[in-house]
Scaffold this active site. Sequence first.
Site, PDB file in Angstrom:
ATOM      1  CG  HIS A  41      -2.019  -1.162   1.196  1.00 27.26           C
ATOM      2  ND1 HIS A  41      -2.107  -2.021   2.470  1.00 27.26           N
ATOM      3  CD2 HIS A  41      -3.068  -1.311   0.514  1.00 27.26           C
ATOM      4  CE1 HIS A  41      -2.940  -2.942   2.230  1.00 27.26           C
ATOM      5  NE2 HIS A  41      -3.546  -2.285   1.114  1.00 27.26           N
ATOM      6  CD  GLN A  65     -14.144  -4.997  -1.950  1.00 20.53           C
ATOM      7  OE1 GLN A  65     -14.170  -3.722  -2.233  1.00 20.53           O
ATOM      8  NE2 GLN A  65     -12.699  -5.542  -1.921  1.00 20.53           N
ATOM      9  N   GLY A 153      -3.056  -1.391  -7.019  1.00 20.99           N
ATOM     10  CA  GLY A 153      -2.042  -2.431  -7.115  1.00 20.99           C
ATOM     11  C   GLY A 153      -2.472  -3.426  -8.597  1.00 20.99           C
ATOM     12  CE  LYS A 155      -2.496  -9.454  -3.543  1.00 22.86           C
ATOM     13  NZ  LYS A 155      -3.088  -9.240  -2.455  1.00 22.86           N
ATOM     14  CG  ASP A 156      -5.994  -6.721  -5.772  1.00 23.45           C
ATOM     15  OD1 ASP A 156      -6.745  -7.782  -5.185  1.00 23.45           O
ATOM     16  OD2 ASP A 156      -5.381  -6.228  -5.158  1.00 23.45           O
ATOM     17  CD  GLN A 159      -9.283  -4.289  -6.937  1.00 26.36           C
ATOM     18  OE1 GLN A 159     -10.211  -4.579  -6.110  1.00 26.36           O
ATOM     19  NE2 GLN A 159      -8.404  -3.491  -6.522  1.00 26.36           N
ATOM     20  CB  SER A 192      -4.471  -6.808   4.313  1.00 30.70           C
ATOM     21  OG  SER A 192      -4.307  -5.567   3.783  1.00 30.70           O
TER      22      SER A 192
END
Length: 291
Positions: A41, A65, A153, A155-156, A159, A192
């Site tokens: 983050h 979500q 990010g 990473k997603d 998304q 997280s």
Amino acid sequence: MPASPKILTTLDQARIWRAEARTRGEKVVMVPTMGALHDGHLELVRTARAEGGRVIVSIFVNPTQFGPNEDFDAYPRTLAEDVQKLQGDGCCDAVFAPAPTEMYPFGTNRTWVSVDRLGDHLCGAARPGHFKGVTTVVARLFTILTPDVAVFGLKDAQQFFILKRMSQEMGFATRLVGVPTVREVDGLAMSSRNRYLNPSERAAAPVLYQSLQAAQRSILKNGERDGHQIIAQIEGLLAAEPTCRRDYVSVVDTQEMQPLVSLESGSTVLIALAAYFGPARLIDNVIVDVP
Ligand code: AMP
């Protein structure tokens, strides 16, 4: 004393903060998060800083979500620590941490923003309704804050591609910036949810990125172009790790996010996976330019 971000908790406060930036002619750069901040983050915040202007980080664990059997209640909420991490040199200027009633004034929405087709596979298939919750909450954040830039990010990755499409199709004047995945030294993508892992699960979890790297090497070095072979290779590596329970492994194009049977030279593909280690569902991916 390190500089502290201004804490905004209501829509009105957020709108006033936004209007003040506009009056001063300052650009607004936003970083949407669900908190429990880690170095991944903070890399988004650094990227936001480098864009110039005012940086606002939103922290909101978005209920819509999460599926009914997912970790919404257990999801870490660490606002005081998060704000501390956002202090000091290069910190953000404001934190928007609204209560659920600010984001969902009627409790249950009758208005949703959803993107067709791009969510048919990967996490969209594994978590029905997930992306509709994400696009709806991000559309609301964009409407309230009208950021010039929003940083997400990779990473997603699914998304990111869905939100980019949503923003362009809805006409938001927000440019989306994607930041490469930040990893622990052993390659595990920061998340997280990594805090859910016990020591043996933590020790096993780097297999996710290792299997993606092996697939990437097969494409780049061995000329592998068969989507099924790539998936089988990754699944084989995951299956060899007893604490890992595969959710999905998929190879898709980065436009429509549809499964690829064969990889075309010159195209860009997303290889993405999700797997459980105990209760923790972790995701990872690589984006590969096919030679
Ligand atoms: P989250 O709080 O998990 O919803 O994530 C908020 C933003 O941080 C999303 O845009 C994520 O893609 C991004 N993010 C989470 N983990 C990482 C990471 N390890 N590297 C880069 N970005 C990340």
